[in-house]
Design a protein around this motif. Structure first.
Motif, PDB file in Angstrom:
ATOM      1  N   ARG B  53       0.834  -1.216   0.000  1.00  9.55           N
ATOM      2  CA  ARG B  53       0.000   0.000   0.000  1.00  9.55           C
ATOM      3  C   ARG B  53       0.864   1.259   0.000  1.00  9.55           C
ATOM      4  O   ARG B  53       0.587   2.228  -0.696  1.00  9.55           O
ATOM      5  N   GLU B  54       1.885   1.206   0.828  1.00  6.33           N
ATOM      6  CA  GLU B  54       2.752   2.384   0.935  1.00  6.33           C
ATOM      7  C   GLU B  54       3.388   2.699  -0.413  1.00  6.33           C
ATOM      8  O   GLU B  54       3.424   3.843  -0.857  1.00  6.33           O
ATOM      9  N   GLU B  55       3.838   1.604  -1.088  1.00  5.60           N
ATOM     10  CA  GLU B  55       4.461   1.795  -2.384  1.00  5.60           C
ATOM     11  C   GLU B  55       3.486   2.409  -3.370  1.00  5.60           C
ATOM     12  O   GLU B  55       3.804   3.334  -4.110  1.00  5.60           O
ATOM     13  N   ARG B  56       2.250   1.839  -3.348  1.00  3.97           N
ATOM     14  CA  ARG B  56       1.239   2.368  -4.265  1.00  3.97           C
ATOM     15  C   ARG B  56       1.015   3.855  -4.016  1.00  3.97           C
ATOM     16  O   ARG B  56       0.962   4.662  -4.943  1.00  3.97           O
ATOM     17  N   ALA B  57       0.922   4.149  -2.706  1.00  2.00           N
ATOM     18  CA  ALA B  57       0.677   5.558  -2.371  1.00  2.00           C
ATOM     19  C   ALA B  57       1.830   6.431  -2.845  1.00  2.00           C
ATOM     20  O   ALA B  57       1.632   7.518  -3.411  1.00  2.00           O
ATOM     21  N   GLU B  58       3.041   5.933  -2.656  1.00  5.04           N
ATOM     22  CA  GLU B  58       4.209   6.739  -3.064  1.00  5.04           C
ATOM     23  C   GLU B  58       4.230   6.927  -4.568  1.00  5.04           C
ATOM     24  O   GLU B  58       4.514   8.015  -5.072  1.00  5.04           O
ATOM     25  N   ALA B  59       3.907   5.814  -5.297  1.00  8.10           N
ATOM     26  CA  ALA B  59       3.905   5.925  -6.758  1.00  8.10           C
ATOM     27  C   ALA B  59       2.887   6.961  -7.203  1.00  8.10           C
ATOM     28  O   ALA B  59       3.153   7.784  -8.090  1.00  8.10           O
ATOM     29  N   ARG B  60       1.704   6.886  -6.550  1.00  9.19           N
ATOM     30  CA  ARG B  60       0.684   7.862  -6.899  1.00  9.19           C
ATOM     31  C   ARG B  60       1.184   9.290  -6.656  1.00  9.19           C
ATOM     32  O   ARG B  60       1.009  10.198  -7.463  1.00  9.19           O
ATOM     33  N   GLN B  61       1.847   9.445  -5.494  1.00  6.85           N
ATOM     34  CA  GLN B  61       2.355  10.787  -5.163  1.00  6.85           C
ATOM     35  C   GLN B  61       3.375  11.257  -6.195  1.00  6.85           C
ATOM     36  O   GLN B  61       3.357  12.402  -6.628  1.00  6.85           O
ATOM     37  N   LEU B  63       3.616  10.372  -9.255  1.00 10.00           N
ATOM     38  CA  LEU B  63       2.907  10.703 -10.494  1.00 10.00           C
ATOM     39  C   LEU B  63       2.295  12.095 -10.389  1.00 10.00           C
ATOM     40  O   LEU B  63       2.418  12.933 -11.277  1.00 10.00           O
ATOM     41  N   ASP B  64       1.661  12.331  -9.244  1.00 11.47           N
ATOM     42  CA  ASP B  64       1.019  13.643  -9.050  1.00 11.47           C
ATOM     43  C   ASP B  64       2.042  14.768  -9.112  1.00 11.47           C
ATOM     44  O   ASP B  64       1.819  15.804  -9.725  1.00 11.47           O
ATOM     45  N   ARG B  65       3.163  14.494  -8.441  1.00  9.84           N
ATOM     46  CA  ARG B  65       4.174  15.561  -8.407  1.00  9.84           C
ATOM     47  C   ARG B  65       4.686  15.857  -9.803  1.00  9.84           C
ATOM     48  O   ARG B  65       4.866  17.011 -10.188  1.00  9.84           O
ATOM     49  N   ARG B  67       3.130  15.398 -12.599  1.00  8.98           N
ATOM     50  CA  ARG B  67       2.111  16.103 -13.373  1.00  8.98           C
ATOM     51  C   ARG B  67       2.099  17.592 -12.996  1.00  8.98           C
ATOM     52  O   ARG B  67       2.032  18.476 -13.840  1.00  8.98           O
ATOM     53  N   GLU B  68       2.223  17.822 -11.682  1.00  5.50           N
ATOM     54  CA  GLU B  68       2.202  19.211 -11.203  1.00  5.50           C
ATOM     55  C   GLU B  68       3.380  19.984 -11.788  1.00  5.50           C
ATOM     56  O   GLU B  68       3.241  21.111 -12.262  1.00  5.50           O
ATOM     57  N   ALA B  69       4.566  19.303 -11.745  1.00 11.36           N
ATOM     58  CA  ALA B  69       5.759  19.991 -12.240  1.00 11.36           C
ATOM     59  C   ALA B  69       5.606  20.316 -13.717  1.00 11.36           C
ATOM     60  O   ALA B  69       5.975  21.408 -14.170  1.00 11.36           O
ATOM     61  N   ARG B  70       5.040  19.357 -14.487  1.00 11.44           N
ATOM     62  CA  ARG B  70       4.833  19.614 -15.909  1.00 11.44           C
ATOM     63  C   ARG B  70       3.913  20.811 -16.114  1.00 11.44           C
ATOM     64  O   ARG B  70       4.160  21.686 -16.920  1.00 11.44           O
ATOM     65  N   MET B  71       2.846  20.795 -15.288  1.00 15.11           N
ATOM     66  CA  MET B  71       1.892  21.899 -15.429  1.00 15.11           C
ATOM     67  C   MET B  71       2.571  23.249 -15.151  1.00 15.11           C
ATOM     68  O   MET B  71       2.407  24.215 -15.885  1.00 15.11           O
ATOM     69  N   TYR B  72       3.343  23.258 -14.059  1.00 18.53           N
ATOM     70  CA  TYR B  72       4.006  24.522 -13.710  1.00 18.53           C
ATOM     71  C   TYR B  72       4.962  24.963 -14.800  1.00 18.53           C
ATOM     72  O   TYR B  72       5.065  26.130 -15.146  1.00 18.53           O
TER      73      TYR B  72
END
Lengths: 117, 340
Positions: B53-61, B63-65, B67-72
């Motif tokens: 679960r922790e790994e999944r959560a980290e992977a999700r994070q 990915l989010d980061r 995406r955010e960086a790309r957006m910025y």
């Protein structure tokens, strides 16, 4: 006749003063360096103002207003050279690359040479 | 950070907020329900499961980061290239529009102005006729302007002098160095400010000093003349005060702060300004009181043209002139070294 002569004299003096003033203004904008500009502005401050005021004084005669105008001329002659002097001194003090704009002679060295030995 | 009052919790704003918060929001309810559900199905996770679960959560994070960086990055690029062009264009467009609008409004206004010097203009009403025809007999001032600003409209001029005083106070609050306040004079900060100020200044210039020595008395005298004769000839407190202030500034420039401080310090400024304004307010209060109640006043217009005439006007001129003079000098010194 006297009245006409007086008007003629006043007009000549005032127009001459205006001509000097105009040339001074052109000089202030034409020159590129501060001290040269002071040189042009000094024309305005002394000759231009003196001639213009003299013309008005001649037109006005020896009335209280004429005397006051003479006082104005004296005041301007006393103050504006001082202002130019201060500007020049400030330029000398503040400008580090003075030798780029003019010939700088070390006066003290020259004096020492003259007196020297 | 703002300090909280002791009785903050019982004051009206927190009480209002509590009252509003007392009605539960549907969102809170949903959150509570979700929490309860997890509590019911509570189970101990095995270590592998937890790690997964922790790994999944980290992977999700991650990915989010990303995406955010790309957006910025995209946003920054847009701002630096396209956006800058847009902003520049908008700025120019707005500048031109605003300028044209102002020009149009002003021209439109000017088109509706009454013709200059016309006899039927709205300015030529009974007020100005009264000023011109009866001003001299009523106020005793030959100079109609002095009669207007210091007699008919003395209240307005009191406001103007107070504006000057308040401006000087604001400059003192903003620019006066903290060390200057205890009055000890030459502290380190003050000396530093003065040295900084005079670094490029020609110091003790002999030509300037000679000229100032010659001219300052005459300038001050002329200022006093303009002030004293404000009710007889053109001039008055404001112009006379400005001339005197200029004379003082000339003296200060020629001889430095040390000599100027012999006769003009912070205390001088305070005493003169407050005394002049109080005199103005007090004397005008007396004049208004007696005038409004029809009482006998010992202030009379006198003989127009005399120096002691025109009632209060010469004295008010002097008061205003001293306020203006002090304010000018105070501005100059405060901007130069942060003290008077």
């Amino acid at each position: 006749m006297g009245e006409f002569l007086r008007f003629f004299l006043a007009a000549v003096l005032t127009l001459g003063g205006l001509a000097v003033l105009i040339s001074g203004v052109f000089g202030v904008f034409r020159f590129r360096y501060a001290l040269n500009r002071i040189h042009a502005a000094a024309l305005n401050d002394t000759v231009g103002i003196a001639l213009t005021l003299l013309g008005v004084i001649v037109a006005e005669g020896l009335s209280p207003i004429g005397i006051r105008l003479a006082l104005v001329a004296v005041f301007l002659w006393a103050t504006s050279p001082v202002a130019s002097h201060l500007l020049g001194r400030l330029e000398i003090t503040a400008n580090d690359e003075l030798s780029e704009n003019m010939n700088v002679t070390d006066e003290k060295a020259v004096l020492r040479e003259k007196e020297g030995k | 950070m703002a300090r909280m009052r002791k009785d903050y919790e019982t004051s009206w704003w927190p009480r209002l907020r509590r009252w509003i918060d007392a009605g539960a929001s549907p969102l809170d309810d949903a959150l509570e329900k979700a929490l309860d559900e997890t509590r019911e199905g509570h189970q101990v996770l095995s270590q592998e499961e937890a790690a997964e679960r922790e790994e999944r959560a980290e992977a999700r994070q991650r990915l989010d980061r990303a995406r955010e960086a790309r957006m910025y990055a995209r946003f920054r690029e847009w701002r630096q290239q396209k956006g800058r062009r847009w902003a520049n264009m908008l700025y120019r467009l707005l500048a031109v529009t605003v300028c044209l609008a102002i020009i149009w409004v002003l021209l439109e206004t000017a088109a509706y102005l009454p013709p200059f010097g016309h006899a039927d203009n709205p300015a030529h009403n009974e007020v100005s006729r009264r000023y011109i025809e009866d001003g001299m007999t009523e106020t005793g001032a030959v100079n109609i302007v002095a009669g207007m600003i210091l007699d008919y409209r003395a209240f307005d001029t009191l406001g103007e002098s107070n504006v000057l005083f308040i401006a000087a106070c604001a400059v003192i609050i903003l620019l006066r160095l903290p060390d200057a306040r205890d009055g000890s004079g030459h502290t380190a900060a003050l000396l530093e400010a003065e040295a900084d100020d005079r670094m490029y200044e020609p110091k003790n210039d002999a030509i300037l000093q000679a000229t100032a020595r010659l001219l300052t008395p005459f300038i001050l005298m002329f200022g006093l003349y303009v002030m004293f004769y404000g009710h007889i000839s053109p001039g008055g407190g404001f112009s006379g005060g400005a001339i005197m202030g200029a004379g003082l500034i000339l003296y200060l420039n020629a001889f430095g702060f040390k000599k100027a401080e012999r006769f003009f310090t912070y205390t001088t400024f305070r005493v003169i300004s407050v005394a002049a304004l109080s005199f103005y307010a007090g004397s005008k209060a007396y004049s208004f009181f007696t005038g409004a109640n029809g009482l006998h006043s010992f202030i009379t217009p006198g003989t127009p043209g005399r120096i002691f005439s025109a009632g209060l006007i010469p004295y008010l001129n002097i008061a205003v002139g001293f306020v203006v003079c002090c304010t000018m000098y105070a501005f100059y010194t405060l901007f130069r070294k942060g003290d008077l």
